[in-house]
Scaffold this motif. Sequence first.
Motif, PDB file in Angstrom:
ATOM      1  N   ARG A  65      -1.412  69.899  35.614  1.00  0.00           N
ATOM      2  CA  ARG A  65      -1.201  68.594  36.251  1.00  0.00           C
ATOM      3  C   ARG A  65      -0.934  68.743  37.743  1.00  0.00           C
ATOM      4  O   ARG A  65      -1.375  67.931  38.550  1.00  0.00           O
ATOM      5  CB  ARG A  65      -0.069  67.844  35.564  1.00  0.00           C
ATOM      6  N   PHE A  66      -0.164  69.773  38.101  1.00  0.00           N
ATOM      7  CA  PHE A  66       0.098  70.047  39.511  1.00  0.00           C
ATOM      8  C   PHE A  66      -1.218  70.305  40.251  1.00  0.00           C
ATOM      9  O   PHE A  66      -1.469  69.751  41.319  1.00  0.00           O
ATOM     10  CB  PHE A  66       1.032  71.248  39.664  1.00  0.00           C
ATOM     11  N   ILE A  67      -2.046  71.169  39.674  1.00  0.00           N
ATOM     12  CA  ILE A  67      -3.330  71.524  40.295  1.00  0.00           C
ATOM     13  C   ILE A  67      -4.206  70.281  40.453  1.00  0.00           C
ATOM     14  O   ILE A  67      -4.768  70.034  41.525  1.00  0.00           O
ATOM     15  CB  ILE A  67      -4.054  72.617  39.478  1.00  0.00           C
ATOM     16  N   ASP A  68      -4.307  69.494  39.386  1.00  0.00           N
ATOM     17  CA  ASP A  68      -5.131  68.276  39.446  1.00  0.00           C
ATOM     18  C   ASP A  68      -4.669  67.354  40.564  1.00  0.00           C
ATOM     19  O   ASP A  68      -5.482  66.849  41.356  1.00  0.00           O
ATOM     20  CB  ASP A  68      -5.093  67.532  38.109  1.00  0.00           C
ATOM     21  N   LYS A  69      -3.373  67.150  40.666  1.00  0.00           N
ATOM     22  CA  LYS A  69      -2.840  66.252  41.690  1.00  0.00           C
ATOM     23  C   LYS A  69      -3.038  66.840  43.088  1.00  0.00           C
ATOM     24  O   LYS A  69      -3.423  66.124  44.014  1.00  0.00           O
ATOM     25  CB  LYS A  69      -1.367  65.966  41.444  1.00  0.00           C
ATOM     26  N   ALA A  70      -2.790  68.146  43.238  1.00  0.00           N
ATOM     27  CA  ALA A  70      -2.943  68.777  44.546  1.00  0.00           C
ATOM     28  C   ALA A  70      -4.395  68.719  45.021  1.00  0.00           C
ATOM     29  O   ALA A  70      -4.661  68.472  46.202  1.00  0.00           O
ATOM     30  CB  ALA A  70      -2.453  70.222  44.485  1.00  0.00           C
ATOM     31  N   VAL A  71      -5.329  68.938  44.114  1.00  0.00           N
ATOM     32  CA  VAL A  71      -6.756  68.878  44.470  1.00  0.00           C
ATOM     33  C   VAL A  71      -7.138  67.449  44.868  1.00  0.00           C
ATOM     34  O   VAL A  71      -7.860  67.239  45.848  1.00  0.00           O
ATOM     35  CB  VAL A  71      -7.641  69.419  43.320  1.00  0.00           C
ATOM     36  N   LYS A  72      -6.620  66.463  44.128  1.00  0.00           N
ATOM     37  CA  LYS A  72      -6.892  65.059  44.472  1.00  0.00           C
ATOM     38  C   LYS A  72      -6.364  64.718  45.862  1.00  0.00           C
ATOM     39  O   LYS A  72      -6.910  63.861  46.547  1.00  0.00           O
ATOM     40  CB  LYS A  72      -6.260  64.120  43.441  1.00  0.00           C
ATOM     41  N   GLU A  73      -5.282  65.395  46.264  1.00  0.00           N
ATOM     42  CA  GLU A  73      -4.692  65.133  47.573  1.00  0.00           C
ATOM     43  C   GLU A  73      -5.267  66.021  48.668  1.00  0.00           C
ATOM     44  O   GLU A  73      -4.757  66.036  49.784  1.00  0.00           O
ATOM     45  CB  GLU A  73      -3.164  65.269  47.492  1.00  0.00           C
ATOM     46  N   GLY A  74      -6.329  66.788  48.331  1.00  0.00           N
ATOM     47  CA  GLY A  74      -7.054  67.533  49.356  1.00  0.00           C
ATOM     48  C   GLY A  74      -6.821  69.031  49.403  1.00  0.00           C
ATOM     49  O   GLY A  74      -7.396  69.711  50.262  1.00  0.00           O
ATOM     50  N   MET A  75      -6.024  69.581  48.515  1.00  0.00           N
ATOM     51  CA  MET A  75      -5.792  71.028  48.517  1.00  0.00           C
ATOM     52  C   MET A  75      -6.961  71.739  47.851  1.00  0.00           C
ATOM     53  O   MET A  75      -7.532  71.234  46.891  1.00  0.00           O
ATOM     54  CB  MET A  75      -4.477  71.357  47.796  1.00  0.00           C
ATOM     55  N   ASP A  76      -7.302  72.892  48.360  1.00  0.00           N
ATOM     56  CA  ASP A  76      -8.319  73.735  47.756  1.00  0.00           C
ATOM     57  C   ASP A  76      -7.869  74.121  46.337  1.00  0.00           C
ATOM     58  O   ASP A  76      -6.690  74.418  46.111  1.00  0.00           O
ATOM     59  CB  ASP A  76      -8.482  74.995  48.620  1.00  0.00           C
ATOM     60  N   ALA A  77      -8.804  74.120  45.380  1.00  0.00           N
ATOM     61  CA  ALA A  77      -8.472  74.378  43.972  1.00  0.00           C
ATOM     62  C   ALA A  77      -7.825  75.746  43.773  1.00  0.00           C
ATOM     63  O   ALA A  77      -6.850  75.879  43.018  1.00  0.00           O
ATOM     64  CB  ALA A  77      -9.712  74.244  43.095  1.00  0.00           C
ATOM     65  N   GLU A  78      -8.332  76.765  44.434  1.00  0.00           N
ATOM     66  CA  GLU A  78      -7.760  78.115  44.282  1.00  0.00           C
ATOM     67  C   GLU A  78      -6.361  78.180  44.889  1.00  0.00           C
ATOM     68  O   GLU A  78      -5.456  78.801  44.330  1.00  0.00           O
ATOM     69  CB  GLU A  78      -8.688  79.159  44.915  1.00  0.00           C
ATOM     70  N   GLN A  79      -6.183  77.538  46.017  1.00  0.00           N
ATOM     71  CA  GLN A  79      -4.870  77.486  46.663  1.00  0.00           C
ATOM     72  C   GLN A  79      -3.885  76.718  45.774  1.00  0.00           C
ATOM     73  O   GLN A  79      -2.735  77.112  45.620  1.00  0.00           O
ATOM     74  CB  GLN A  79      -4.996  76.817  48.040  1.00  0.00           C
ATOM     75  N   ALA A  80      -4.339  75.634  45.166  1.00  0.00           N
ATOM     76  CA  ALA A  80      -3.487  74.846  44.266  1.00  0.00           C
ATOM     77  C   ALA A  80      -3.082  75.666  43.043  1.00  0.00           C
ATOM     78  O   ALA A  80      -1.934  75.606  42.592  1.00  0.00           O
ATOM     79  CB  ALA A  80      -4.215  73.574  43.843  1.00  0.00           C
ATOM     80  N   LYS A  81      -4.019  76.441  42.509  1.00  0.00           N
ATOM     81  CA  LYS A  81      -3.729  77.294  41.350  1.00  0.00           C
ATOM     82  C   LYS A  81      -2.672  78.330  41.703  1.00  0.00           C
ATOM     83  O   LYS A  81      -1.714  78.547  40.959  1.00  0.00           O
ATOM     84  CB  LYS A  81      -5.008  77.976  40.874  1.00  0.00           C
ATOM     85  N   LYS A  82      -2.820  78.970  42.867  1.00  0.00           N
ATOM     86  CA  LYS A  82      -1.843  79.973  43.301  1.00  0.00           C
ATOM     87  C   LYS A  82      -0.475  79.331  43.509  1.00  0.00           C
ATOM     88  O   LYS A  82       0.552  79.907  43.137  1.00  0.00           O
ATOM     89  CB  LYS A  82      -2.313  80.652  44.582  1.00  0.00           C
ATOM     90  N   ALA A  83      -0.465  78.145  44.103  1.00  0.00           N
ATOM     91  CA  ALA A  83       0.801  77.449  44.337  1.00  0.00           C
ATOM     92  C   ALA A  83       1.466  77.099  43.016  1.00  0.00           C
ATOM     93  O   ALA A  83       2.677  77.296  42.846  1.00  0.00           O
ATOM     94  CB  ALA A  83       0.567  76.192  45.169  1.00  0.00           C
ATOM     95  N   ALA A  84       0.688  76.591  42.051  1.00  0.00           N
ATOM     96  CA  ALA A  84       1.240  76.228  40.745  1.00  0.00           C
ATOM     97  C   ALA A  84       1.850  77.439  40.053  1.00  0.00           C
ATOM     98  O   ALA A  84       2.942  77.359  39.481  1.00  0.00           O
ATOM     99  CB  ALA A  84       0.155  75.599  39.869  1.00  0.00           C
TER     100      ALA A  84
END
Length: 177
Positions: free
Chosen positions: A33-52
């Motif tokens: 859910r974090f990744i999905d929301k971060a990507v919707k808000e403009g974060m790169d998918a790989e960066q969002a995955k690492k952050a999560a």
Amino acid sequence: DTAPFVSIENPRYGSAVSRAQDLKELIQESRKRFIDKAVKEGMDAEQAKKAAENIIGATWDTSHISMMRKQGFKPEKLVEEAKIISPFVKHVHYNDNFGSTHTDLPPGMGNVPMKEVMEQLEKAGFKGKKVFEGGNFFQHFQQSPHPYVLEGAGSSVYAMKMAPYWNQALFNIGPYF
């Protein structure tokens, strides 16, 4: 890099998400859910995955999972539970008990297979903090649990990880502690 992280603790055995598999699934869904929301808000998918992965994990309470022993589970089951959750653990509540009540004893004072549990976590790369929750110990025994935790953990007296260790020296050093 500076965001706080969420470390979901396993509650006492018998409660929701008290078993490793349930907690693992909750963490995986939270990360998704974090990744999905971060990507919707403009974060790169790989960066969002690492952050999560960096900010969402588990606090594994050894005393809580040990309470499954009251239901007839053997010590090996506690090690198996640790293996399941190990890739997700950010912190450990490093408490012992005898598996029937939530006593929060220092490591080595109960029968939780602490060494084997920690080996499972370390195999998965655990480098987080081991935190002893000593309020109950202090309340009942009216003394600091600190020397007992150092002894039970096999901690080195010196920062250099050399002998002596507290479990070798604790009762021979008198007022030094």
